[in-house]
Design an enzyme around this catalytic site. Structure first.
Site, PDB file in Angstrom:
ATOM      1  N   PRO A  88       0.817  -1.222   0.000  1.00  0.00           N
ATOM      2  CA  PRO A  88       0.000   0.000   0.000  1.00  0.00           C
ATOM      3  C   PRO A  88       0.851   1.274   0.000  1.00  0.00           C
ATOM      4  O   PRO A  88       0.352   2.341  -0.341  1.00  0.00           O
ATOM      5  CB  PRO A  88      -0.802  -0.102   1.303  1.00  0.00           C
ATOM      6  CG  PRO A  88      -0.756  -1.544   1.697  1.00  0.00           C
ATOM      7  CD  PRO A  88       0.548  -2.061   1.191  1.00  0.00           C
ATOM      8  N   GLU A 115       1.546  -8.468   8.145  1.00  0.00           N
ATOM      9  CA  GLU A 115       1.695  -7.012   8.242  1.00  0.00           C
ATOM     10  C   GLU A 115       2.643  -6.467   7.178  1.00  0.00           C
ATOM     11  O   GLU A 115       2.701  -5.259   6.948  1.00  0.00           O
ATOM     12  CB  GLU A 115       2.190  -6.613   9.628  1.00  0.00           C
ATOM     13  CG  GLU A 115       1.155  -6.802  10.732  1.00  0.00           C
ATOM     14  CD  GLU A 115      -0.213  -6.250  10.370  1.00  0.00           C
ATOM     15  OE1 GLU A 115      -0.306  -5.026  10.158  1.00  0.00           O
ATOM     16  OE2 GLU A 115      -1.179  -7.033  10.297  1.00  0.00           O
ATOM     17  N   ARG A 153      -1.787  -7.932 -21.726  1.00  0.00           N
ATOM     18  CA  ARG A 153      -2.564  -7.395 -22.855  1.00  0.00           C
ATOM     19  C   ARG A 153      -1.715  -6.558 -23.792  1.00  0.00           C
ATOM     20  O   ARG A 153      -2.089  -6.359 -24.954  1.00  0.00           O
ATOM     21  CB  ARG A 153      -3.710  -6.522 -22.334  1.00  0.00           C
ATOM     22  CG  ARG A 153      -4.648  -7.193 -21.384  1.00  0.00           C
ATOM     23  CD  ARG A 153      -5.648  -6.197 -20.853  1.00  0.00           C
ATOM     24  NE  ARG A 153      -6.359  -5.536 -21.926  1.00  0.00           N
ATOM     25  CZ  ARG A 153      -7.321  -6.106 -22.634  1.00  0.00           C
ATOM     26  NH1 ARG A 153      -7.700  -7.311 -22.357  1.00  0.00           N
ATOM     27  NH2 ARG A 153      -7.906  -5.455 -23.617  1.00  0.00           N
ATOM     28  N   ASP A 168      -6.809  -0.062 -26.650  1.00  0.00           N
ATOM     29  CA  ASP A 168      -6.622   0.089 -25.208  1.00  0.00           C
ATOM     30  C   ASP A 168      -5.887   1.381 -24.883  1.00  0.00           C
ATOM     31  O   ASP A 168      -6.300   2.124 -24.007  1.00  0.00           O
ATOM     32  CB  ASP A 168      -5.802  -1.082 -24.639  1.00  0.00           C
ATOM     33  CG  ASP A 168      -6.712  -2.225 -24.193  1.00  0.00           C
ATOM     34  OD1 ASP A 168      -7.921  -2.152 -24.453  1.00  0.00           O
ATOM     35  OD2 ASP A 168      -6.185  -3.170 -23.592  1.00  0.00           O
TER      36      ASP A 168
HETATM   37  C1  9D3 Z   1      -4.544  -4.082   8.055  1.00  0.00           C
HETATM   38  C2  9D3 Z   1      -3.067  -3.941   8.029  1.00  0.00           C
HETATM   39  N1  9D3 Z   1      -2.718  -2.554   7.738  1.00  0.00           N
HETATM   40  C3  9D3 Z   1      -2.439  -1.872   9.012  1.00  0.00           C
HETATM   41  C4  9D3 Z   1      -2.498  -0.391   8.865  1.00  0.00           C
HETATM   42  C5  9D3 Z   1      -1.533  -2.439   6.870  1.00  0.00           C
HETATM   43  C6  9D3 Z   1      -1.549  -3.359   5.701  1.00  0.00           C
HETATM   44  C7  9D3 Z   1      -0.629  -4.389   5.630  1.00  0.00           C
HETATM   45  C8  9D3 Z   1      -0.642  -5.243   4.532  1.00  0.00           C
HETATM   46  C9  9D3 Z   1      -2.466  -3.194   4.693  1.00  0.00           C
HETATM   47  C10 9D3 Z   1      -2.486  -4.066   3.595  1.00  0.00           C
HETATM   48  C11 9D3 Z   1      -1.569  -5.082   3.530  1.00  0.00           C
HETATM   49  C12 9D3 Z   1      -1.569  -6.000   2.365  1.00  0.00           C
HETATM   50  N2  9D3 Z   1      -1.645  -5.288   1.090  1.00  0.00           N
HETATM   51  C13 9D3 Z   1      -0.812  -5.554   0.086  1.00  0.00           C
HETATM   52  O1  9D3 Z   1       0.018  -6.431   0.190  1.00  0.00           O
HETATM   53  C14 9D3 Z   1      -0.920  -4.759  -1.132  1.00  0.00           C
HETATM   54  C15 9D3 Z   1      -1.850  -3.751  -1.516  1.00  0.00           C
HETATM   55  C16 9D3 Z   1      -2.997  -3.178  -0.865  1.00  0.00           C
HETATM   56  O2  9D3 Z   1      -3.402  -3.528   0.253  1.00  0.00           O
HETATM   57  N3  9D3 Z   1      -3.677  -2.186  -1.525  1.00  0.00           N
HETATM   58  C17 9D3 Z   1      -3.315  -1.739  -2.757  1.00  0.00           C
HETATM   59  N4  9D3 Z   1      -2.269  -2.230  -3.403  1.00  0.00           N
HETATM   60  C18 9D3 Z   1      -1.544  -3.231  -2.779  1.00  0.00           C
HETATM   61  S1  9D3 Z   1      -0.204  -3.953  -3.412  1.00  0.00           S
HETATM   62  C19 9D3 Z   1       0.015  -4.949  -2.128  1.00  0.00           C
END
Ligand code: 9D3
Length: 246
Positions: A88, A115, A153, A168
């Site tokens: 994220p 996490e 794609r 596209d």
């Molecule tokens: C609920 C855990 N969160 C605490 C604040 C942090 C968190 C850790 C791990 C939130 C999401 C994740 C797992 N997400 C991904 O591995 C991920 C992801 C995403 O959650 N949203 C958008 N793109 C991606 S790319 C990888």
């Protein structure tokens, strides 16, 4: 295109064997190798994660194990392959990034779970960090699938009759026009006359006008970033002039 995917859930990537990505794999335009960090665990419980220093909920993936997995992935995808960690905190992935990535030789996508991963793994082993959008996923696997689908794609020869990558990219900056098929009347709604006219030029203009009107109404942000042709610009100005009208 050669892709290494580091994941604790390699079965998820069986999804790629369907549809356009499936055909790209069959035709050997796309090769996806999954590497499971579990295979690089050294203790008898095959541990890949541990409790976070400083306390708090959840578990963190261990850096040395991920490093071994990356080493194995580079043996397949090539030593120059870019290592991308999906999280994220990454840069928001879009169509332009997909287009750039397909031109960069090998690529290794690292999927986190729990996490996340030890920050020192990111600092020392990762070249780029990518997100697919502002929502919380349970791990990187579905993000990796999204990115791989968008890239596949764009591989030359990946699309058959289902469309063209040129279409596209044209519509990457503009929303699609509405589509219709039989029956000619459905729930009292008729297909727009122009589509039955056989006038290909009128149909092309109508579709362009529809696409631009929808983009202007629903995603005006896209129009700020997209360079329009003079014809698109002219049609957009007509659309804007019509104001609130459908
Ligand atoms: C609920 C855990 N969160 C605490 C604040 C942090 C968190 C850790 C791990 C939130 C999401 C994740 C797992 N997400 C991904 O591995 C991920 C992801 C995403 O959650 N949203 C958008 N793109 C991606 S790319 C990888």
């Amino acid at each position: 295109m050669r892709l290494g995917v580091i994941t604790l859930f390699p079965e998820i990537f069986q999804a790629l064997h369907y549809g356009i990505t499936g055909r790209a794999i069959e035709r050997q335009l796309l090769q996806v190798d999954c590497i499971n960090p579990r295979d690089y665990a050294t203790d008898r419980h095959q541990t890949v994660d541990d409790r976070p220093y400083g306390g708090g909920p959840g578990m963190v993936l261990k850096a040395p194990i991920l490093q071994e997995a990356v080493k194995a992935a580079k043996a397949k995808a090539g030593p120059l392959a870019k290592v991308c960690y999906l999280s994220p905190q990454g840069q928001r992935f879009n169509h332009q990034h997909a287009a750039n990535m397909v031109t960069t030789g090998g690529l290794i996508l690292v999927c986190g779970r729990y996490e996340g991963v030890d920050e020192r793994f990111i600092e020392t082993q990762v070249d780029e960090e990518w997100s697919i959008g502002d929502y919380v996923l349970s791990g990187g696997e579905f993000a990796a699938l999204v990115m791989i689908d968008a890239m596949a794609r764009l591989l030359p020869g990946a699309l058959g009759d289902e469309g063209s990558a040129a279409g596209d990219s044209f519509f990457a900056g503009i929303l699609d026009y509405p589509h219709y098929t039989r029956p000619e009347v459905y729930e009292g709604q008729a297909v727009p006359d122009v589509l039955l006219s056989g006038n290909h030029e009128a149909i092309r203009r109508w579709r362009l006008q529809q696409a631009l009107a929808r983009t202007y109404q629903r995603r005006p942000d896209l129009l700020e970033k997209t360079v329009l042709t003079p014809e698109q610009e002219a049609v957009l100005n007509l659309v804007k002039g019509r104001g609130e009208e459908k």
